[in-house]
Scaffold this active site. Sequence first.
Site, PDB file in Angstrom:
ATOM      1  N   TYR A   1       0.869  -1.188   0.000  1.00  0.00           N
ATOM      2  CA  TYR A   1       0.000   0.000   0.000  1.00  0.00           C
ATOM      3  C   TYR A   1       0.893   1.221   0.000  1.00  0.00           C
TER       4      TYR A   1
ATOM      5  N   GLN B   1       1.242   4.764  -0.266  1.00  0.00           N
ATOM      6  CA  GLN B   1       0.611   6.081  -0.179  1.00  0.00           C
ATOM      7  C   GLN B   1       1.656   7.133   0.222  1.00  0.00           C
ATOM      8  N   THR B   2       2.275   6.925   1.394  1.00  0.00           N
ATOM      9  CA  THR B   2       3.182   7.939   1.945  1.00  0.00           C
ATOM     10  C   THR B   2       4.410   8.163   1.050  1.00  0.00           C
TER      11      THR B   2
ATOM     12  N   SER C   1       1.026  12.686   6.290  1.00  0.00           N
ATOM     13  CA  SER C   1      -0.268  13.105   6.832  1.00  0.00           C
ATOM     14  C   SER C   1      -1.107  13.806   5.766  1.00  0.00           C
TER      15      SER C   1
ATOM     16  N   ARG D   1       7.591 -11.035  42.497  1.00  0.00           N
ATOM     17  CA  ARG D   1       8.662 -10.189  43.028  1.00  0.00           C
ATOM     18  C   ARG D   1       8.360  -9.726  44.456  1.00  0.00           C
TER      19      ARG D   1
ATOM     20  N   GLN E   1       2.126   0.501  43.408  1.00  0.00           N
ATOM     21  CA  GLN E   1       2.189  -0.452  42.285  1.00  0.00           C
ATOM     22  C   GLN E   1       0.777  -0.692  41.742  1.00  0.00           C
TER      23      GLN E   1
ATOM     24  N   GLU F   1      -0.661   4.758   9.930  1.00  0.00           N
ATOM     25  CA  GLU F   1      -2.110   4.812   9.734  1.00  0.00           C
ATOM     26  C   GLU F   1      -2.695   6.102  10.304  1.00  0.00           C
TER      27      GLU F   1
ATOM     28  N   ASP G   1      -0.859   9.914  11.994  1.00  0.00           N
ATOM     29  CA  ASP G   1      -0.243  10.437  13.220  1.00  0.00           C
ATOM     30  C   ASP G   1      -1.362  10.726  14.220  1.00  0.00           C
TER      31      ASP G   1
HETATM   32  C1  LIG Z   1       4.523 -14.206   9.197  1.00  0.00           C
HETATM   33  C2  LIG Z   1       3.090 -14.623   9.274  1.00  0.00           C
HETATM   34  C3  LIG Z   1       2.426 -14.865   7.984  1.00  0.00           C
HETATM   35  C4  LIG Z   1       0.969 -15.160   8.068  1.00  0.00           C
HETATM   36  C5  LIG Z   1       0.365 -15.191   6.711  1.00  0.00           C
HETATM   37  C6  LIG Z   1      -1.090 -15.187   6.640  1.00  0.00           C
HETATM   38  C7  LIG Z   1      -1.749 -13.911   7.073  1.00  0.00           C
HETATM   39  C8  LIG Z   1      -3.178 -13.880   6.881  1.00  0.00           C
HETATM   40  C9  LIG Z   1      -3.934 -12.784   7.619  1.00  0.00           C
HETATM   41  C10 LIG Z   1      -3.246 -11.464   7.831  1.00  0.00           C
HETATM   42  C11 LIG Z   1      -4.110 -10.388   8.423  1.00  0.00           C
HETATM   43  C12 LIG Z   1      -3.372  -9.093   8.471  1.00  0.00           C
HETATM   44  C13 LIG Z   1      -4.041  -7.977   9.187  1.00  0.00           C
HETATM   45  C14 LIG Z   1      -3.080  -6.906   9.376  1.00  0.00           C
HETATM   46  C15 LIG Z   1      -3.682  -5.562   9.717  1.00  0.00           C
HETATM   47  C16 LIG Z   1      -3.002  -4.437   9.059  1.00  0.00           C
HETATM   48  C17 LIG Z   1      -1.774  -3.987   9.717  1.00  0.00           C
HETATM   49  C18 LIG Z   1      -1.207  -2.855   8.976  1.00  0.00           C
HETATM   50  C19 LIG Z   1      -0.003  -2.330   9.610  1.00  0.00           C
HETATM   51  C20 LIG Z   1       0.037  -0.849   9.491  1.00  0.00           C
HETATM   52  C21 LIG Z   1       0.728  -0.334   8.312  1.00  0.00           C
HETATM   53  C22 LIG Z   1       0.642   1.133   8.235  1.00  0.00           C
HETATM   54  C23 LIG Z   1       0.127   1.592   6.920  1.00  0.00           C
HETATM   55  C24 LIG Z   1       0.058   3.097   6.734  1.00  0.00           C
HETATM   56  O1  LIG Z   1       0.512   3.868   7.518  1.00  0.00           O
HETATM   57  S1  LIG Z   1      -0.713   3.605   5.314  1.00  0.00           S
HETATM   58  C25 LIG Z   1      -0.673   5.347   5.298  1.00  0.00           C
HETATM   59  C26 LIG Z   1      -1.625   5.953   6.273  1.00  0.00           C
HETATM   60  N1  LIG Z   1      -1.685   7.365   6.107  1.00  0.00           N
HETATM   61  C27 LIG Z   1      -2.458   8.131   6.806  1.00  0.00           C
HETATM   62  O2  LIG Z   1      -3.167   7.665   7.665  1.00  0.00           O
HETATM   63  C28 LIG Z   1      -2.469   9.570   6.448  1.00  0.00           C
HETATM   64  C29 LIG Z   1      -3.197  10.436   7.426  1.00  0.00           C
HETATM   65  N2  LIG Z   1      -3.923  11.477   6.728  1.00  0.00           N
HETATM   66  C30 LIG Z   1      -5.263  11.352   6.447  1.00  0.00           C
HETATM   67  O3  LIG Z   1      -5.892  10.385   6.788  1.00  0.00           O
HETATM   68  C31 LIG Z   1      -5.948  12.425   5.705  1.00  0.00           C
HETATM   69  O4  LIG Z   1      -5.318  12.951   4.653  1.00  0.00           O
HETATM   70  C32 LIG Z   1      -6.487  13.506   6.614  1.00  0.00           C
HETATM   71  C33 LIG Z   1      -7.534  12.857   7.474  1.00  0.00           C
HETATM   72  C34 LIG Z   1      -5.452  14.142   7.504  1.00  0.00           C
HETATM   73  C35 LIG Z   1      -7.193  14.526   5.689  1.00  0.00           C
HETATM   74  O5  LIG Z   1      -6.777  15.803   5.738  1.00  0.00           O
HETATM   75  P1  LIG Z   1      -7.537  16.927   4.844  1.00  0.00           P
HETATM   76  O6  LIG Z   1      -8.368  17.754   5.699  1.00  0.00           O
HETATM   77  O7  LIG Z   1      -6.527  17.531   3.958  1.00  0.00           O
HETATM   78  O8  LIG Z   1      -8.498  16.026   4.001  1.00  0.00           O
HETATM   79  P2  LIG Z   1      -9.243  16.111   2.675  1.00  0.00           P
HETATM   80  O9  LIG Z   1      -8.575  15.132   1.820  1.00  0.00           O
HETATM   81  O10 LIG Z   1      -9.363  17.495   2.189  1.00  0.00           O
HETATM   82  O11 LIG Z   1     -10.713  15.583   3.123  1.00  0.00           O
HETATM   83  C36 LIG Z   1     -11.435  16.207   4.111  1.00  0.00           C
HETATM   84  C37 LIG Z   1     -12.790  15.544   4.288  1.00  0.00           C
HETATM   85  O12 LIG Z   1     -12.679  14.117   4.223  1.00  0.00           O
HETATM   86  C38 LIG Z   1     -13.028  13.559   5.484  1.00  0.00           C
HETATM   87  N3  LIG Z   1     -12.162  12.402   5.702  1.00  0.00           N
HETATM   88  C39 LIG Z   1     -10.842  12.408   5.883  1.00  0.00           C
HETATM   89  N4  LIG Z   1     -10.406  11.152   6.038  1.00  0.00           N
HETATM   90  C40 LIG Z   1     -11.484  10.339   5.932  1.00  0.00           C
HETATM   91  C41 LIG Z   1     -11.678   8.933   6.019  1.00  0.00           C
HETATM   92  N5  LIG Z   1     -10.662   8.114   6.256  1.00  0.00           N
HETATM   93  N6  LIG Z   1     -12.906   8.466   5.870  1.00  0.00           N
HETATM   94  C42 LIG Z   1     -13.961   9.268   5.653  1.00  0.00           C
HETATM   95  N7  LIG Z   1     -13.849  10.632   5.578  1.00  0.00           N
HETATM   96  C43 LIG Z   1     -12.617  11.134   5.710  1.00  0.00           C
HETATM   97  C44 LIG Z   1     -12.822  14.675   6.453  1.00  0.00           C
HETATM   98  O13 LIG Z   1     -13.548  14.477   7.624  1.00  0.00           O
HETATM   99  C45 LIG Z   1     -13.306  15.849   5.665  1.00  0.00           C
HETATM  100  O14 LIG Z   1     -14.713  15.793   5.629  1.00  0.00           O
HETATM  101  P3  LIG Z   1     -15.572  17.131   5.597  1.00  0.00           P
HETATM  102  O15 LIG Z   1     -16.983  16.655   5.641  1.00  0.00           O
HETATM  103  O16 LIG Z   1     -15.212  17.838   4.341  1.00  0.00           O
HETATM  104  O17 LIG Z   1     -15.202  17.903   6.816  1.00  0.00           O
HETATM  105  C1  FAD Z   2       6.448   1.573  10.885  1.00  0.00           C
HETATM  106  C2  FAD Z   2       5.731   2.370   9.859  1.00  0.00           C
HETATM  107  C3  FAD Z   2       5.055   1.717   8.849  1.00  0.00           C
HETATM  108  C4  FAD Z   2       4.410   2.439   7.845  1.00  0.00           C
HETATM  109  N1  FAD Z   2       3.791   1.777   6.813  1.00  0.00           N
HETATM  110  C5  FAD Z   2       3.254   2.490   5.787  1.00  0.00           C
HETATM  111  C6  FAD Z   2       2.664   1.819   4.662  1.00  0.00           C
HETATM  112  O1  FAD Z   2       2.622   0.595   4.608  1.00  0.00           O
HETATM  113  N2  FAD Z   2       2.184   2.564   3.657  1.00  0.00           N
HETATM  114  C7  FAD Z   2       2.209   3.926   3.677  1.00  0.00           C
HETATM  115  O2  FAD Z   2       1.738   4.542   2.719  1.00  0.00           O
HETATM  116  N3  FAD Z   2       2.722   4.582   4.746  1.00  0.00           N
HETATM  117  C8  FAD Z   2       3.248   3.907   5.782  1.00  0.00           C
HETATM  118  N4  FAD Z   2       3.796   4.560   6.857  1.00  0.00           N
HETATM  119  C9  FAD Z   2       3.793   6.019   6.870  1.00  0.00           C
HETATM  120  C10 FAD Z   2       2.832   6.604   7.879  1.00  0.00           C
HETATM  121  O3  FAD Z   2       1.512   6.392   7.503  1.00  0.00           O
HETATM  122  C11 FAD Z   2       3.124   8.076   8.070  1.00  0.00           C
HETATM  123  O4  FAD Z   2       4.418   8.183   8.611  1.00  0.00           O
HETATM  124  C12 FAD Z   2       2.111   8.707   8.983  1.00  0.00           C
HETATM  125  O5  FAD Z   2       0.868   8.826   8.335  1.00  0.00           O
HETATM  126  C13 FAD Z   2       2.569  10.073   9.523  1.00  0.00           C
HETATM  127  O6  FAD Z   2       2.831  10.936   8.495  1.00  0.00           O
HETATM  128  P1  FAD Z   2       4.207  11.745   8.386  1.00  0.00           P
HETATM  129  O7  FAD Z   2       5.312  10.782   8.481  1.00  0.00           O
HETATM  130  O8  FAD Z   2       4.070  12.582   7.179  1.00  0.00           O
HETATM  131  O9  FAD Z   2       4.229  12.647   9.667  1.00  0.00           O
HETATM  132  P2  FAD Z   2       4.177  14.225   9.703  1.00  0.00           P
HETATM  133  O10 FAD Z   2       2.831  14.662   9.256  1.00  0.00           O
HETATM  134  O11 FAD Z   2       5.327  14.808   9.005  1.00  0.00           O
HETATM  135  O12 FAD Z   2       4.314  14.455  11.257  1.00  0.00           O
HETATM  136  C14 FAD Z   2       5.396  15.132  11.900  1.00  0.00           C
HETATM  137  C15 FAD Z   2       4.841  15.940  13.079  1.00  0.00           C
HETATM  138  O13 FAD Z   2       4.019  16.979  12.581  1.00  0.00           O
HETATM  139  C16 FAD Z   2       2.765  16.992  13.241  1.00  0.00           C
HETATM  140  N5  FAD Z   2       1.744  17.455  12.285  1.00  0.00           N
HETATM  141  C17 FAD Z   2       1.607  17.120  10.985  1.00  0.00           C
HETATM  142  N6  FAD Z   2       0.541  17.733  10.453  1.00  0.00           N
HETATM  143  C18 FAD Z   2      -0.015  18.472  11.418  1.00  0.00           C
HETATM  144  C19 FAD Z   2      -1.158  19.336  11.469  1.00  0.00           C
HETATM  145  N7  FAD Z   2      -1.950  19.520  10.421  1.00  0.00           N
HETATM  146  N8  FAD Z   2      -1.429  19.933  12.640  1.00  0.00           N
HETATM  147  C20 FAD Z   2      -0.668  19.716  13.724  1.00  0.00           C
HETATM  148  N9  FAD Z   2       0.425  18.914  13.734  1.00  0.00           N
HETATM  149  C21 FAD Z   2       0.750  18.293  12.580  1.00  0.00           C
HETATM  150  C22 FAD Z   2       2.541  15.560  13.683  1.00  0.00           C
HETATM  151  O14 FAD Z   2       1.669  15.509  14.809  1.00  0.00           O
HETATM  152  C23 FAD Z   2       3.954  15.119  14.023  1.00  0.00           C
HETATM  153  O15 FAD Z   2       4.222  15.493  15.350  1.00  0.00           O
HETATM  154  C24 FAD Z   2       4.425   3.854   7.877  1.00  0.00           C
HETATM  155  C25 FAD Z   2       5.085   4.511   8.924  1.00  0.00           C
HETATM  156  C26 FAD Z   2       5.732   3.786   9.905  1.00  0.00           C
HETATM  157  C27 FAD Z   2       6.443   4.514  11.000  1.00  0.00           C
END
Ligand SMILES: CCCCCCCCCCCCCCCCCCCCCCCC(=O)SCCNC(=O)CCNC(=O)[C@H](O)C(C)(C)COP(=O)(O)OP(=O)(O)OC[C@H]1O[C@@H](n2cnc3c(N)ncnc32)[C@H](O)[C@@H]1OP(=O)(O)O
Ligand code: FAD
Length: 664
Positions: A135, A137-138, A144, A310, A330, A424, A426
């Site tokens: 996946y 994205q970042t 973020s 302990r 504790q 997923e 910050d």
């Molecule tokens: C070894 C063993 C083998 C076994 C094999 C078999 C296995 C079989 C089974 C396995 C099972 C596995 C399960 C595993 C589970 C998964 C584990 C995963 C591990 C973690 C990996 C990590 C991955 C990542 O990090 S991916 C990247 C994630 N990135 C982020 O989260 C970014 C954060 N930023 C945002 O979410 C947004 O951009 C946000 C919310 C900050 C938006 O900012 P902005 O204001 O600019 O948004 P706009 O785009 O303008 O939209 C605004 C508007 O949309 C609404 N909104 C925002 N987000 C959402 C949403 N998510 N849903 C709905 N609506 C949303 C927001 O409220 C605004 O709405 P308004 O009405 O306009 O106000």
């Molecule tokens: C172990 C690990 C696994 C990951 N796996 C994936 C993956 O599989 N796929 C993928 O796409 N991404 C993945 N990521 C990325 C991850 O989703 C991002 O790192 C995360 O969403 C945070 O974004 P950033 O790194 O841009 O942090 P930043 O946004 O740069 O954050 C830096 C600081 O700024 C602050 N900040 C940022 N914006 C604001 C705001 N608007 N207001 C106030 N404070 C703010 C935050 O709170 C934080 O303190 C992974 C990250 C890690 C650490």
Amino acid sequence: MKGVDHLAHERNKTEFDVDAMKIVWAGSRHAFELSDRMARLVASDPAFQKDGRIRLGRKELFKNTLRKAAHAWKRILELHLTEEEAGWLRNFVDEPSFTDLHWGMFVPAIKGQGTDEQQQKWLPLAYKMQIIGSYAQTELGHGSNVQGLETTATFDPETDEFVIHSPTLTSSKWWPGGLGKVSTHAIVYARLITNGQEHGVHGFIVQLRSLDDHMPIPGITIGDIGMKFGNGAYNTMDNGVLTFDHIRIPRNQMLMRVLQVTREGKCVKSNVPRQLIYGTMVFVRQTIVADASTALARAVCIATRYSAVRRQFGSQDGGMETQVIDYKTQQSRLFPLLASAYAFRFVGEWLKWLYTDVTQRLQANDFSILPEAHACTAGLKSLTTTATADAIEECRKLCGGHGYLCASGLPELFAVYVPACTYEGDNVVLLLQVARFLMKTVSQLGSGKKPVGTTAYLGRVQDLLQCCCDVQTAEDWLKPSVVLEAFEARSARMCVARAQNLSKFENPEDGFAELSADLVEASVAHCQLIVVSKFIDKLQQDIPGKGVNRQLQNLCYIYALNLLHKYLGDFLSTGCITPKQASLANDQLRSLYSQIRPNAIALVDAFNYTDHYLGSVLGRYDGNVYPKLYEEAWKDPLNDSVVPDGYHEYIHPMLKQQLRNARL
Ligand SMILES: CCCCCCCCCCCCCCCCCCCCCCCC(=O)SCCNC(=O)CCNC(=O)[C@H](O)C(C)(C)COP(=O)(O)OP(=O)(O)OC[C@H]1O[C@@H](n2cnc3c(N)ncnc32)[C@H](O)[C@@H]1OP(=O)(O)O
Ligand SMILES: Cc1cc2nc3c(=O)[nH]c(=O)nc-3n(C[C@H](O)[C@H](O)[C@H](O)COP(=O)(O)OP(=O)(O)OC[C@H]3O[C@@H](n4cnc5c(N)ncnc54)[C@H](O)[C@@H]3O)c2cc1C
């Protein structure tokens, strides 16, 4: 008394039916039996042993994970495991790997954002693991701010293809798990450009590596981003870097459930909201909440068992010293964490229900509760992961010096868990999303729009602004309505105060930025209210088993009253309770600690964790801590030889030097 006897003695004190509690913890008898079977299957398979993992170098560690993943997949096929069973198996294997991203994000992204035809084409390949997905994205420059991503997907009408390109260094994909060395495909998020116009960020299925020899597709540069925090821990995962040099993919590889691009390059919106592009994140945040209780329970299980084994101080007449679990300090640090583990379990269960409900509604084109689902998953992901990461560290301290040893299992657990506060979303960024939702809800109150679901209490805001807490004795704090009202009043008053402050700004966005720290506090109050209310809801269910409900009540009030104590500033400054009532809450809390104390070991036994899963000498089920800790020390590679490697080069000459100096 030996450690072994300590825990046996503790178990004899139990006042409730532990087997019944195991079922409550698991969620159902079915879930209990299934998870128990998978835990034993993994624990008994030498291929899944994890001793010494923290001592492996990166390459060995990674290859070891590949071996385990392949073995897990083999067992899944041989035993015809269901998706649910495979999920449990993954949990007990206890090693982050590319399979998490494949099953946890790649597959859900196609399911949630792909059209029917796209699902029919790609899902069978993914289900059979004939392709492995990540996946992506970042990027290096943005995580973020998803709208700030720079990778482009430009439609070329001549060839009916998208050209995926990384225009800058900061547009390099950076972090995606499984990407560095394993994935053959990824959902790549990029800015869609057609006919010279931008249409926001969308997901595209892109092949990254050859299915024959695993070499990157020409034009793709790909690798691992390097070592991460801690030994072992998340270093089993190949988080990757990826750049595209004008990579061409067919038009039908853009995920088109939200927006379709026609053969001519025209964009046609479907009836689903744009936010569905973020749907995979909503799904994963929900699973992260459920996982928080699992990780927290693990740390608490280790710290509780060890605290009973302990002993320090307090020996009288040559008798035994005091078990550290009997110290009130504790207890006041440990029992709220035990209560939080149960609280997060139940809120996780509820969130799963909410997610299933939203998914069904979305399928019927009802998008009305999407904003609430987003706010709940974002807020609870933030609240539970922050609390769990802090709690694991607190458990380490609760185990004194031995907690710092890797043999305690706590350092690796902390290192592997702590990025959950960042990935997923910050945690602060997510709380700001909750704040936006709350402020929007408050601003609509005047228009007669009735808030529903988790914000329904804001519909009673006038009452909540005036209500007076009805507590006169410590026992009054054991009434669900009293506790709930205090939390509702605190949250409502904080939301209204923030909304009033916001209204003083001419430009709401300026106000939001200026007041963001206060807004985050309101979000935390709202999310804590959700957890407390879902725990109270749980108590209303018919829970079988002698004494089980009583224990859950105690845990629920410990969770709530400890929060009240910790966030006393909020409760007092909003005038929800008086200082006298706060003091009574504290008296009640102490009494609850005494009631939980004899049941503490049984309450962690109810998690049903195997020693394999716990991976901790301090948390062993049998309590045989000291002999095993002693044994463990000798396994360290430094103890392979009595005289260390390096003695002749460095120690001996130094000693001789000193001798010479001494003679001088
Ligand atoms: C070894 C063993 C083998 C076994 C094999 C078999 C296995 C079989 C089974 C396995 C099972 C596995 C399960 C595993 C589970 C998964 C584990 C995963 C591990 C973690 C990996 C990590 C991955 C990542 O990090 S991916 C990247 C994630 N990135 C982020 O989260 C970014 C954060 N930023 C945002 O979410 C947004 O951009 C946000 C919310 C900050 C938006 O900012 P902005 O204001 O600019 O948004 P706009 O785009 O303008 O939209 C605004 C508007 O949309 C609404 N909104 C925002 N987000 C959402 C949403 N998510 N849903 C709905 N609506 C949303 C927001 O409220 C605004 O709405 P308004 O009405 O306009 O106000
Ligand atoms: C172990 C690990 C696994 C990951 N796996 C994936 C993956 O599989 N796929 C993928 O796409 N991404 C993945 N990521 C990325 C991850 O989703 C991002 O790192 C995360 O969403 C945070 O974004 P950033 O790194 O841009 O942090 P930043 O946004 O740069 O954050 C830096 C600081 O700024 C602050 N900040 C940022 N914006 C604001 C705001 N608007 N207001 C106030 N404070 C703010 C935050 O709170 C934080 O303190 C992974 C990250 C890690 C650490």
